[in-house]
Design an enzyme around this catalytic site. Sequence first.
Site, PDB file in Angstrom:
ATOM      1  N   MET A 209       0.862  -1.189   0.000  1.00  0.00           N
ATOM      2  CA  MET A 209       0.000   0.000   0.000  1.00  0.00           C
ATOM      3  C   MET A 209       0.894   1.232   0.000  1.00  0.00           C
ATOM      4  O   MET A 209       1.794   1.341   0.815  1.00  0.00           O
ATOM      5  CB  MET A 209      -0.922   0.036   1.230  1.00  0.00           C
ATOM      6  CG  MET A 209      -2.063  -0.937   1.139  1.00  0.00           C
ATOM      7  SD  MET A 209      -3.462  -0.691   2.253  1.00  0.00           S
ATOM      8  CE  MET A 209      -2.889   0.231   3.572  1.00  0.00           C
ATOM      9  N   HIS A 210       0.624   2.134  -0.950  1.00  0.00           N
ATOM     10  CA  HIS A 210       1.445   3.347  -0.994  1.00  0.00           C
ATOM     11  C   HIS A 210       0.645   4.587  -1.383  1.00  0.00           C
ATOM     12  O   HIS A 210       1.128   5.696  -1.225  1.00  0.00           O
ATOM     13  CB  HIS A 210       2.597   3.156  -1.986  1.00  0.00           C
ATOM     14  CG  HIS A 210       2.153   3.111  -3.424  1.00  0.00           C
ATOM     15  ND1 HIS A 210       1.593   1.990  -3.989  1.00  0.00           N
ATOM     16  CD2 HIS A 210       2.183   4.045  -4.395  1.00  0.00           C
ATOM     17  CE1 HIS A 210       1.297   2.242  -5.256  1.00  0.00           C
ATOM     18  NE2 HIS A 210       1.637   3.477  -5.529  1.00  0.00           N
ATOM     19  N   ARG A 211      -0.577   4.410  -1.893  1.00  0.00           N
ATOM     20  CA  ARG A 211      -1.325   5.570  -2.381  1.00  0.00           C
ATOM     21  C   ARG A 211      -1.783   6.434  -1.204  1.00  0.00           C
ATOM     22  O   ARG A 211      -2.270   5.909  -0.192  1.00  0.00           O
ATOM     23  CB  ARG A 211      -2.522   5.129  -3.232  1.00  0.00           C
ATOM     24  CG  ARG A 211      -2.074   4.382  -4.453  1.00  0.00           C
ATOM     25  CD  ARG A 211      -3.132   4.204  -5.500  1.00  0.00           C
ATOM     26  NE  ARG A 211      -2.572   3.432  -6.614  1.00  0.00           N
ATOM     27  CZ  ARG A 211      -1.877   3.940  -7.609  1.00  0.00           C
ATOM     28  NH1 ARG A 211      -1.668   5.237  -7.666  1.00  0.00           N
ATOM     29  NH2 ARG A 211      -1.399   3.162  -8.562  1.00  0.00           N
ATOM     30  N   PRO A 212      -1.628   7.756  -1.325  1.00  0.00           N
ATOM     31  CA  PRO A 212      -1.988   8.652  -0.221  1.00  0.00           C
ATOM     32  C   PRO A 212      -3.396   8.427   0.318  1.00  0.00           C
ATOM     33  O   PRO A 212      -3.625   8.501   1.524  1.00  0.00           O
ATOM     34  CB  PRO A 212      -1.847  10.045  -0.849  1.00  0.00           C
ATOM     35  CG  PRO A 212      -0.804   9.875  -1.903  1.00  0.00           C
ATOM     36  CD  PRO A 212      -1.012   8.497  -2.454  1.00  0.00           C
ATOM     37  N   ASP A 283      -2.575  -1.739  -3.696  1.00  0.00           N
ATOM     38  CA  ASP A 283      -3.183  -0.602  -4.397  1.00  0.00           C
ATOM     39  C   ASP A 283      -2.304  -0.211  -5.588  1.00  0.00           C
ATOM     40  O   ASP A 283      -2.402   0.884  -6.112  1.00  0.00           O
ATOM     41  CB  ASP A 283      -3.431   0.582  -3.458  1.00  0.00           C
ATOM     42  CG  ASP A 283      -2.170   1.116  -2.788  1.00  0.00           C
ATOM     43  OD1 ASP A 283      -1.054   0.684  -3.151  1.00  0.00           O
ATOM     44  OD2 ASP A 283      -2.301   1.967  -1.886  1.00  0.00           O
TER      45      ASP A 283
END
Length: 364
Positions: A209-212, A283
């Site tokens: 998971m990395h999306r803001p 994501d």
Amino acid sequence: MAIFTVVAGARPNFMKIAPIIHAFQKSQAEGKNLQFRLVHTGQHYDKKMSGDFFEQLNIPEPNANLGGGGGTQAEQTAAILVAFEKELMENRPDLVIVVGDVTSTLACSIAAKKLQIDVAHVEGGIRSGDLSMPEEINRMVTDSITDHFFTTSEIANTNLRKAGVAEERIHFVGNTMIDTLMAQMPRFKKPEGEIFDHLEPKEYFVMTMHRPANVDQENSLKAMIDAILAGTGGLPIIFPVHPRTAKNLQNLGINAPNLHLVEPLGYLEFNYLVKNAKGVITDSGGVTEETSVMNVPCVTLRDNTERAETIHLGTNELVGTDPKKLKPFLDKIMAGEWKHYQGIPLWDGKTAERIVDVLEAQYA
């Protein structure tokens, strides 16, 4: 003699350029009259995000590193624009090849076109329809000034046709990331460390998971992690985590014994884990492509995707960002009732060869 400049900047780019570089090298060995120059923009500049990938994927050292990492998106775009313009003025090619949808893709396309140099976009035409994603803006702007589009799917072809792109500029070649996956699969290796020594095949999950939207809002992040922990039956969850996300998790006091936060992994190690996982929770767009071809169940924590073929023909399902919607999907994975990979056209490991064939016909 044709001269091509190949641009890479961020971690996903390296998997996409590796087979193109190898196809160029093969063409040169066959006596073809073409040259390529590899430019690393420096958008991702630490060892794990960059150096390991060059070594593992057998990519030669770049001819230039622009050092464009750090800062806001605008600062990064500006730094890469200025540095790449200078690079092109000193080493002018016939064509600039950009890949994917990162800041480097956008900045280098603009710099090239301002100097009247042709641009080819590998992975052109994909769309999520979500303008809140920086990547979508990068795709749209890049494609608006691209000369040649190398596409991964018929969906991308249709998007380009609807935008008025002439048929002769659309080259349906497949997916270079899958070229890399197929070439490197025999070399996948288990990561080093006690955590990994105790993993049983198909008895753990991998998460990215990395999306803001998922990691920067602490309440949302906690709710999603809680839902993941509740739905995975106590199985180990391996989470290669960005330092910023790790800090957010620490602030929330999330410390489940089966949730293992690990450093970013090399390509061979990460995909070893994915190939042997019970399922993947992500994501990331690129991970959905790899899981599909490896026939590993994948749930995507986003409300949209630019890679719809991974849903129609692959192993991916779009869950959304509401944690309450996650459980039925995880239940299906736990019960072994997930769909199987149907095969995506031209995702066969030969995409880069087709790209170089097109470029030779157009420029050599």
